[in-house]
Motif scaffolding. Sequence first.
Motif, short mmCIF file in Angstrom:
data_model
loop_
_atom_site.label_atom_id
_atom_site.label_comp_id
_atom_site.label_asym_id
_atom_site.label_seq_id
_atom_site.Cartn_x
_atom_site.Cartn_y
_atom_site.Cartn_z
N THR A 86 0.85 -1.20 0.00
CA THR A 86 0.00 0.00 0.00
C THR A 86 0.88 1.24 0.00
O THR A 86 2.10 1.16 0.16
CB THR A 86 -0.93 0.04 1.24
OG1 THR A 86 -0.16 0.33 2.41
CG2 THR A 86 -1.65 -1.29 1.43
N LEU A 88 1.03 3.42 2.24
CA LEU A 88 1.09 3.87 3.62
C LEU A 88 2.25 4.85 3.81
O LEU A 88 3.37 4.59 3.37
CB LEU A 88 1.28 2.66 4.54
CG LEU A 88 1.19 2.90 6.05
CD1 LEU A 88 -0.28 3.06 6.47
CD2 LEU A 88 1.83 1.74 6.81
N ARG A 265 -3.57 2.06 -3.64
CA ARG A 265 -3.69 3.45 -3.22
C ARG A 265 -4.83 3.58 -2.21
O ARG A 265 -5.98 3.28 -2.53
CB ARG A 265 -3.91 4.37 -4.42
CG ARG A 265 -2.75 4.32 -5.42
CD ARG A 265 -2.94 5.39 -6.48
NE ARG A 265 -2.86 6.73 -5.93
CZ ARG A 265 -1.72 7.37 -5.69
NH1 ARG A 265 -0.56 6.78 -5.95
NH2 ARG A 265 -1.73 8.60 -5.18
N LEU A 266 -4.48 4.00 -1.02
CA LEU A 266 -5.47 4.19 0.03
C LEU A 266 -6.02 5.61 -0.03
O LEU A 266 -5.27 6.56 -0.32
CB LEU A 266 -4.85 3.94 1.41
CG LEU A 266 -4.22 2.56 1.64
CD1 LEU A 266 -3.48 2.56 2.97
CD2 LEU A 266 -5.27 1.47 1.61
N ARG A 268 -7.59 9.06 1.73
CA ARG A 268 -7.07 9.80 2.88
C ARG A 268 -7.58 9.22 4.19
O ARG A 268 -6.81 8.98 5.12
CB ARG A 268 -7.46 11.28 2.79
CG ARG A 268 -7.04 12.09 4.00
CD ARG A 268 -7.30 13.56 3.82
NE ARG A 268 -6.48 14.11 2.74
CZ ARG A 268 -6.48 15.41 2.41
NH1 ARG A 268 -7.26 16.26 3.06
NH2 ARG A 268 -5.73 15.84 1.42
N ARG A 271 -6.05 5.82 4.75
CA ARG A 271 -4.62 5.90 5.08
C ARG A 271 -4.42 6.19 6.56
O ARG A 271 -3.59 5.57 7.22
CB ARG A 271 -3.96 6.98 4.23
CG ARG A 271 -2.45 7.02 4.37
CD ARG A 271 -1.82 8.08 3.49
NE ARG A 271 -2.04 7.80 2.08
CZ ARG A 271 -2.73 8.58 1.26
NH1 ARG A 271 -3.30 9.69 1.71
NH2 ARG A 271 -2.86 8.26 -0.01
#
Length: 514
Positions: A86, A88, A265-266, A268, A271
């Motif tokens: 990810t 992160l 892609r996380l 907001r 994340r």
Amino acid sequence: MAAATPSTAGAARGLTVAAAAVAALALLPLFFVVGVSIDSGWPTIRELVLRPRVGELLLNTGLLVALTLPLCIALGVGLAWLTERTDLPCRRGWSALATAPLAVPAFVHSYAWVSLLPALHGLAAGVMVSVLAYFPFLYLPVAATLRRLDPALEDVAASLGMTARTRFFRVVLPQLRLAIWGGALLVGLHLLAEYGLYAMIRFDTFTTAIYDQFQSTFNGPAANMLAGVLALCCLALLLLEATTRGHARYARVGSGSIRQQRQLRLGRAARYAALLLPLTTTLLALGVPLLTLARWLLAGGSDAWRSSGLLPALVQTLELAAAGALVALVAAVPMAWLSIRAPGRLQRMLEACNYVASSLPGIVVALALVTFTIHYTRAIYQTTLTVLLAYLLMFMPRAMLSLRTGIAQSPAELEDVARSLGRTPGQALRQITLRLAAPGAAAGAALVFLGVANELTATLLLAPSGTRTLATAFWALTSEIDYVSAAPYALLLIVLSMPLTWLLYHQSRRTAGR
């Protein structure tokens, strides 16, 4: 592999004899278990083993393993996925912090939590502290495997319409099976062998019961029978892992080029939510031990470092660790050379003997050596030599694995050239192969050195009177509830363990080309 030359065959015969002697020594704990059972007889075995106390210990140990392993797997896989797959924030930093708890010995974890929460005890406490101390053994292999996975399979799954969640469970997770099984086996063996962690939180396991029984009856049949049951538990765990790991292939065959793994892609919100897992884990696994140590060190001030026993304990720890590393490294040379230069069925059998012995808890190894030295070699009973033998049985595979890698990178042709110039096989091995294998040998020696430095149980049972290592001195002080005086010993143990943690983390990333 090319056919062995006459000189290579001659060297192999001599080294096989040496490797067989080491393997026979490694089987001593198993001989001890079998011999004690035969000497005791079935009526005594039935009386000592088939009793409520053993059932209670078996239940405690079984629940500990059954609860801790799934939690370690979930935490290790979850952290590995977040840091490797990810976006992160600060992924590399969280990856290093997920490995860092290995620098804190398990009994220091327990010391930190008990001194923070004195009422902490029992199964729940044992599971919590065990997960915090041992989850990196799952994180490291899983993270390394995630870095090496071929993303083509996930691309195909995505093209078929699978969501990220479905791809993880149906494509990625099956490929992590070997890493998870290997890490779980390592954690399970540590759970069965650990003494200090569970003694401090007052949770009875086979290891704590064996030590208490030994202290009260000194080599009595009850302690020996409990050791036999514990050894059988370890062997059962090894067998379970071997029979359930499967035979599927996970390597890619064919041409291709290394591709960067696709990162999820996380959003907001996701994340920030994902950051809670590594943040909470770091606070519990590192923050609590370090802050607790800082608290006691500040409470003790400079007087805590003026303890008359601190420097002698450090010196004895370094001496024993250096001697143990040297003994293990020398004993590992024949087996490591044979596994690369002359592999075969006999070599694999001899190598397996060392792995089985090293998987047994230190307390079983110690009881085996106590029994053997009392009956057959009383002159070395409770001497440094006996302690070094225990370290050899427990830690030699660490040296052998690293040394084997170094020998594999040393061309066999250079040995042949040295022999053609008049060198004996032994001289060729010392002057050519071992010099080229020096980096691998140094890594193996470092692993053994740090294993010995943190070893507690076997040292407590076998060390000569007056021997006081950092681990045993720390244990003596915490047994007296003198947490202030114990803090400097704990800090030095962590400092000594930091190179091993760095080595494991660095090697994990290097094997994946990162």
